[in-house]
Scaffold this motif. Sequence first.
Motif, short mmCIF file in Angstrom:
data_model
loop_
_atom_site.label_atom_id
_atom_site.label_comp_id
_atom_site.label_asym_id
_atom_site.label_seq_id
_atom_site.Cartn_x
_atom_site.Cartn_y
_atom_site.Cartn_z
N UNK A 72 17.52 -16.30 -15.23
CA UNK A 72 16.54 -16.62 -16.28
C UNK A 72 15.09 -16.43 -15.84
N UNK A 73 14.85 -16.35 -14.52
CA UNK A 73 13.47 -16.18 -14.05
C UNK A 73 13.12 -14.72 -13.80
N UNK A 74 14.03 -13.81 -14.11
CA UNK A 74 13.76 -12.39 -13.91
C UNK A 74 12.70 -11.87 -14.85
N UNK A 75 12.07 -10.75 -14.46
CA UNK A 75 10.99 -10.16 -15.26
C UNK A 75 11.16 -8.65 -15.35
N UNK A 76 10.79 -8.10 -16.52
CA UNK A 76 10.83 -6.66 -16.72
C UNK A 76 9.84 -5.97 -15.80
N UNK A 77 10.28 -4.94 -15.11
CA UNK A 77 9.42 -4.14 -14.24
C UNK A 77 10.24 -2.98 -13.69
N UNK A 78 9.60 -2.13 -12.94
CA UNK A 78 10.33 -1.02 -12.33
C UNK A 78 10.98 -1.48 -11.03
N UNK A 79 11.93 -0.71 -10.57
CA UNK A 79 12.57 -1.00 -9.29
C UNK A 79 11.55 -1.02 -8.16
N UNK A 80 10.64 -0.05 -8.19
CA UNK A 80 9.62 0.03 -7.14
C UNK A 80 8.71 -1.21 -7.17
N UNK A 81 8.30 -1.62 -8.37
CA UNK A 81 7.43 -2.79 -8.50
C UNK A 81 8.12 -4.04 -7.96
N UNK A 82 9.37 -4.25 -8.35
CA UNK A 82 10.10 -5.43 -7.89
C UNK A 82 10.27 -5.41 -6.38
N UNK A 83 10.65 -4.27 -5.84
CA UNK A 83 10.89 -4.18 -4.39
C UNK A 83 9.61 -4.41 -3.61
N UNK A 84 8.51 -3.81 -4.08
CA UNK A 84 7.21 -4.05 -3.42
C UNK A 84 6.86 -5.54 -3.43
N UNK A 85 7.09 -6.20 -4.55
CA UNK A 85 6.76 -7.62 -4.66
C UNK A 85 7.64 -8.47 -3.74
N UNK A 86 8.92 -8.15 -3.69
CA UNK A 86 9.82 -8.88 -2.80
C UNK A 86 9.36 -8.77 -1.35
N UNK A 87 8.99 -7.56 -0.95
CA UNK A 87 8.54 -7.34 0.42
C UNK A 87 7.23 -8.07 0.68
N UNK A 88 6.30 -7.96 -0.26
CA UNK A 88 4.99 -8.61 -0.10
C UNK A 88 5.12 -10.12 -0.02
N UNK A 89 5.91 -10.71 -0.93
CA UNK A 89 6.07 -12.16 -0.93
C UNK A 89 6.81 -12.64 0.31
N UNK A 90 7.76 -11.83 0.77
CA UNK A 90 8.49 -12.17 1.99
C UNK A 90 7.53 -12.18 3.18
N UNK A 91 6.69 -11.15 3.28
CA UNK A 91 5.77 -11.06 4.42
C UNK A 91 4.70 -12.13 4.40
N UNK A 92 4.38 -12.64 3.20
CA UNK A 92 3.44 -13.75 3.11
C UNK A 92 3.99 -14.98 3.79
N UNK A 93 5.32 -15.15 3.66
CA UNK A 93 5.98 -16.30 4.28
C UNK A 93 6.37 -16.04 5.73
N UNK A 94 6.67 -14.76 6.03
CA UNK A 94 7.07 -14.40 7.39
C UNK A 94 6.20 -13.22 7.83
N UNK A 95 4.95 -13.46 8.19
CA UNK A 95 4.00 -12.38 8.45
C UNK A 95 4.36 -11.47 9.64
#
Length: 325
Positions: free
Chosen positions: A300-323
């Motif tokens: 239910x928390x998913x959002x419309x976007x491209x595969x590239x956009x989602x993957x970039x965000x996952x990586x960015x948010x992950x690195x924010x927590x694990x720099x």
Amino acid sequence: MVATVSNLGCLGTLALGNSSPDDIEQLYTATRKLTKKPFAVNLFVSNDIKLPTHEEKSKSVKALQPSYDELGIDPSYLHHKSLTLPIDLNTQIETILRLNVPIVSFTFGIPSTQIISKLKQKGIIIVGTATNQTEAMRVQQKGFDAVILQGIEAGGHRASFLSDGTSGPSTTLLNQQTSESITIPKILTGGIMTGQQIAGHIGQGADACQLGSAYLFTDEAKLDKAYLDTLLAGESQTCLSKGFTGKYARVVSSKFTDAMKNKAVLAFPFQGQLTMDMRTKATAINENDFVPFWAGESASIGQRQSTASLTHKLISDFRTKVPDM
């Protein structure tokens, strides 16, 4: 989608469980043209599956009759409908070996010792899937290179092979339960939608995370409008049901899943063959209560976007927590 994920530094996986050897070659070759990075393929394990008896089939047809009647389909032909065995895993493996696929994951069980040996001799990385600690131990004992730990929250089919899949630990608990017993790399999946969640699970001992439902919202997933609209509404509950395919899977709750509780159901994949016409007709006339919308508990928390956009965000948010990673 698979190529984009791999090109961005993650590992895409082609779902080929129901694919013929020719389809496997076509899909793998097409994906390979889009990326030079590694990607995996996933196959089903279907050991010792036998065609159902006439009595078993009759009981299942009877259970489906009200749904077929509601859709205006005469269910009587189901009694004479030919059921077919699943595609032989051995023939799929021969294609995998010929194509030099680098990574193969399995769900619904553990393939034969002969298959494991052939893949290892070829230098192919093999990954099993488990829904509890006992299954994970079995995967490890059989010499797999890694194990996917599927929590109860995961969408789609349960990977269970030592139980029916109706219960099991959460993703977080499964990670904790296997912290000492499992020494091969652990890939956590189930209810994971964000980079922050990935970081949290890795911080608790997982080696990687696998996401499914998050990618349902991407442009490349090409979901039917009704399916996507249902997920985007964010109001639907999910449940575990085997009414559609014969194997328990997490799906959006519906009139059909309610109706099939405690009803006679053929084993996988034969139930899916019986419900195929129902699903096709329901899709055509937008009767969504009879169509399986596979989804994890957190979809239910998913959002419309491209595969590239989602993957970039996952990586960015992950690195924010694990720099440092």
